[in-house]
Design a protein around this motif. Structure first.
Motif, short mmCIF file in Angstrom:
data_model
loop_
_atom_site.label_atom_id
_atom_site.label_comp_id
_atom_site.label_asym_id
_atom_site.label_seq_id
_atom_site.Cartn_x
_atom_site.Cartn_y
_atom_site.Cartn_z
N HIS A 110 44.28 39.86 52.63
CA HIS A 110 44.41 38.46 52.23
C HIS A 110 45.49 38.22 51.18
O HIS A 110 45.61 37.12 50.66
CB HIS A 110 43.07 37.96 51.69
N THR A 111 46.26 39.25 50.84
CA THR A 111 47.33 39.09 49.85
C THR A 111 48.65 39.60 50.43
O THR A 111 48.67 40.38 51.39
CB THR A 111 47.01 39.88 48.56
N ILE A 112 49.74 39.15 49.81
CA ILE A 112 51.07 39.57 50.24
C ILE A 112 51.31 41.01 49.80
O ILE A 112 50.97 41.40 48.69
CB ILE A 112 52.15 38.65 49.63
N GLY A 113 51.89 41.81 50.67
CA GLY A 113 52.19 43.19 50.32
C GLY A 113 51.58 44.16 51.32
O GLY A 113 51.05 43.75 52.36
N PRO A 114 51.63 45.45 51.02
CA PRO A 114 51.09 46.46 51.94
C PRO A 114 49.59 46.31 52.11
O PRO A 114 48.88 45.90 51.19
CB PRO A 114 51.45 47.78 51.25
N VAL A 115 49.12 46.63 53.30
CA VAL A 115 47.70 46.53 53.62
C VAL A 115 47.19 47.91 54.00
O VAL A 115 47.79 48.59 54.84
CB VAL A 115 47.46 45.53 54.77
N VAL A 116 46.10 48.32 53.36
CA VAL A 116 45.44 49.59 53.71
C VAL A 116 44.29 49.27 54.66
O VAL A 116 43.37 48.54 54.30
CB VAL A 116 44.92 50.31 52.45
N MET A 135 38.75 43.99 48.92
CA MET A 135 39.46 43.66 50.16
C MET A 135 38.82 42.48 50.88
O MET A 135 39.48 41.80 51.66
CB MET A 135 39.47 44.88 51.08
N ARG A 136 37.53 42.24 50.62
CA ARG A 136 36.86 41.07 51.21
C ARG A 136 37.24 39.77 50.51
O ARG A 136 37.03 38.68 51.06
CB ARG A 136 35.34 41.24 51.13
N PHE A 137 37.75 39.90 49.29
CA PHE A 137 38.05 38.72 48.48
C PHE A 137 39.34 38.07 48.96
O PHE A 137 40.38 38.72 49.07
CB PHE A 137 38.17 39.11 47.01
N ASN A 138 39.29 36.77 49.26
CA ASN A 138 40.44 36.03 49.77
C ASN A 138 40.89 34.99 48.75
O ASN A 138 40.25 33.95 48.62
CB ASN A 138 40.08 35.35 51.09
N GLY A 181 41.53 46.59 45.51
CA GLY A 181 41.14 46.09 46.82
C GLY A 181 41.80 44.78 47.17
O GLY A 181 42.23 44.57 48.31
N MET A 182 41.92 43.89 46.18
CA MET A 182 42.59 42.62 46.42
C MET A 182 44.07 42.83 46.75
O MET A 182 44.61 42.21 47.66
CB MET A 182 42.44 41.71 45.20
N LEU A 183 44.73 43.73 45.98
CA LEU A 183 46.16 43.96 46.18
C LEU A 183 46.46 44.59 47.53
O LEU A 183 47.50 44.29 48.15
CB LEU A 183 46.69 44.87 45.06
#
Length: 564
Positions: free
Chosen positions: A43-49, A282-285, A37-39
């Protein structure tokens, strides 16, 4: 459409890669899903789902998790556990919630937010505890059994929080809030009554009707329908979906279909729960961590310290020796997945703002990592805290593996019933499974532990922990199903002896090749029994007859085949 398909492929590919790595490193997969979820989060660099409806779908992971917990905590079981685990589990959650909530309130948090921190921090990860205990060979120790039982019961105590936390998000006066809480609790009682009476009157007849069709697909659909219908009922009353799942599980837990229900729902639960943890990740920033890292660390220390001290203190008051109290307390110090679930509910209900949510999530994650280390070295830490007398065995807190024999019987027909009667008469505990609901009902009338399910179902065998059985007896008249069961048992727990019923010598040879300890061909065995009886009637000594029969068996019935 194609964009969503690419995102699904990306999500599945990343999840599989990360979970495989975590499996190899013996790290709980829930942490792996959080990392996914973080990846793939914003909030992280890279592809976003980012797919519409993903979070709503993931919420059903908690529904099916509570459903499974309900299966294992039916009303009779809760009543039986009311003195020891019920009191300790409830006390630990209550005292930790009060202690942590009070500290957070004194630190300046609003009462509602402080309550959420206390409730979330009180939860422990059953997944982490059970996996590490099994890996360390401590699952049958006194502290292992007690700690794991308390951890599982914590999941049950989280159910009231599912009712209370959404109400705390209402911006109203204290009097109105108290009224809303009272109304929510009244609705919870109403939901329980509805599901309870519907379950008593409808569920068992419904599943008896479905099992007569001998369709695994229909059975799985019925399980999903019951769980989701109960979730819809509680949601319609303004309560959480997960609360309905728990109530439905409790009702089905009282039926003979419990094990098969659990095996049917487990794939949906695991996948949807994985999506839920991905949503949490995904909520984690990570960018929000530098300003709050000291609060996150303090939160993790608060989780570990409070739970260790409270559990150790409670156990000490019950008369448990000091070293065992510390080992159990260290086991329960780890943060839990349910804590993350409560935080997610609080964020959705606006009880916590994003900054407090980040602190809470980070604290729980750090405590899961730090708590895992404490579990890994719980014996050494307890020995350092409590100096045992020189004459005391270092492993005095350990319980040996149970010496009580436990047998699993596949099939409750003519052969399975006969074996069950003999085991019962000998005082040997057993559990039997059959896919015929009439035979299961007959087993209940016989007061035998007979459940609905197939002995060849891998999910069922995993759910009943077949690896702990002293013996497995496959008494079904279906060679293909017997071979499927043998394949799973031989692959996952080859140390468990298996006796199989076979139609003829060819089937017996195939089962022996598949790993069966013994496979008795009925036709030849009937002939041997008749021949042995004839010889004894002709005054041949019993020892000579028994030796002759055993020699034929040990030689693979070859003497009989050679003289055809």
């Amino acid at each position: 459409m194609m964009e969503n398909l690419l995102q699904i492929i990306l999500l599945l590919g990343t999840a599989i890669s990360v979970v495989v790595i975590f499996h190899r490193l013996h790290i709980p997969t829930s942490l792996g899903y959080l990392l996914v979820g973080m990846l793939l989060g914003p909030h992280t660099i890279g592809p976003v789902v980012s797919m519409p409806g993903l979070e709503s779908l993931a919420e059903f992971g908690v529904v099916f998790l509570l459903f499974t917990i309900g299966l294992n905590f039916s009303l009779p079981q809760l009543h039986a556990l009311r003195h020891q685990v019920l009191g300790l589990g409830t006390g630990q959650v209550a005292f930790t919630t009060i202690a942590v909530g009070s500290i957070c309130w004194l630190a300046g948090l609003p009462v509602a937010a402080a309550f959420v921190f206390g409730a979330a921090f009180a939860q422990s990860s059953t997944t982490i505890i059970s996996s590490l205990l099994t890996e360390q060979g401590e699952e049958n120790s006194r502290h292992g059994r007690l700690g794991l039982a308390m951890s599982v019961f914590q999941d049950v105590t989280a159910v009231p929080f599912l009712v209370v936390i959404p109400v705390l998000g209402m911006s109203v006066t204290a009097g109105v809030l108290a009224g809303s809480l009272g109304m929510a609790l009244a609705k919870a009682v109403l939901a329980f009554a509805l599901v309870f009476f519907a379950g008593r009157w409808l569920l068992r007849p419904l599943f008896h009707l479905i099992t007569q069709r001998r369709s695994g697909e229909m059975f799985t659909l019925a399980v999903l329908l019951v769980a989701l219908l109960a979730a819809w009922v509680t949601n319609s009353l303004g309560l959480s979906l997960a609360f309905g799942g728990f109530l439905a599980g409790m009702m089905l837990g009282e039926t003979e279909f419990r094990h098969q229900v659990e095996s049917s729902v487990s794939p949906f639960r695991d996948v949807l729960l994985g999506l839920f943890f991905i949503g949490i990740g995904m909520r984690f920033n990570p960018a929000a961590i530098p300003p709050i890292w000291h609060w996150a660390v303090l939160g993790a220390v608060l989780i570990v310290t409070c739970k260790t001290l409270i559990v150790a203190g409670m156990l000490r008051r019950t008369g448990v020796d000091a070293r065992l109290t510390w080992r159990t307390g260290l086991m329960l110090s780890v943060g839990g997945e349910f804590g993350l679930a409560l935080i997610a509910i609080a964020l959705d209900s606006k009880v916590l703002d994003m900054e407090l949510g980040q602190i809470a999530i980070s604290s729980v994650l750090l405590s899961m990592i730090g708590g895992a280390l404490l579990i890994r070295f719980n014996g050494a830490i307890a020995a350092w805290l409590v100096k045992a007398p020189a004459a005391t065995n270092e492993n005095s807190a350990e319980l040996p593996e149970t010496s009580e024999k436990h047998v699993v019987i596949g099939g409750y027909g003519r052969v399975g019933h006969t074996i069950a009667v003999m085991l019962h008469a000998s005082g040997v505990p057993f559990v039997a499974f059959d896919t015929d609901s009439k035979r299961v009902a007959q087993g209940s009338e016989d007061r035998h532990a007979v459940w609905f399910g197939s002995i060849a179902d891998p999910a069922l065998l995993a759910a009943i922990h077949v690896e702990r059985a002293a013996l497995v007896v496959i008494a079904i008249d279906d060679p293909d199903t017997a071979l499927q069961a043998m394949a799973y048992i031989n692959r996952t727990c080859p140390q468990v002896p298996v006796i199989v019923r076979a139609r003829d010598l060819e089937t017996s040879s195939r089962l022996i090749a598949a790993g069966a300890t013994h496979a008795y061909p009925e036709t030849i065995e009937a002939s041997l029994h008749l021949g042995a009886t004839a010889l004894k009637m002709l005054n041949v000594t019993a020892d000579a007859v028994d030796g002759m029969v055993q020699d034929v068996r040990e030689r693979g019935y070859q003497p009989i085949l050679d003289n055809k």
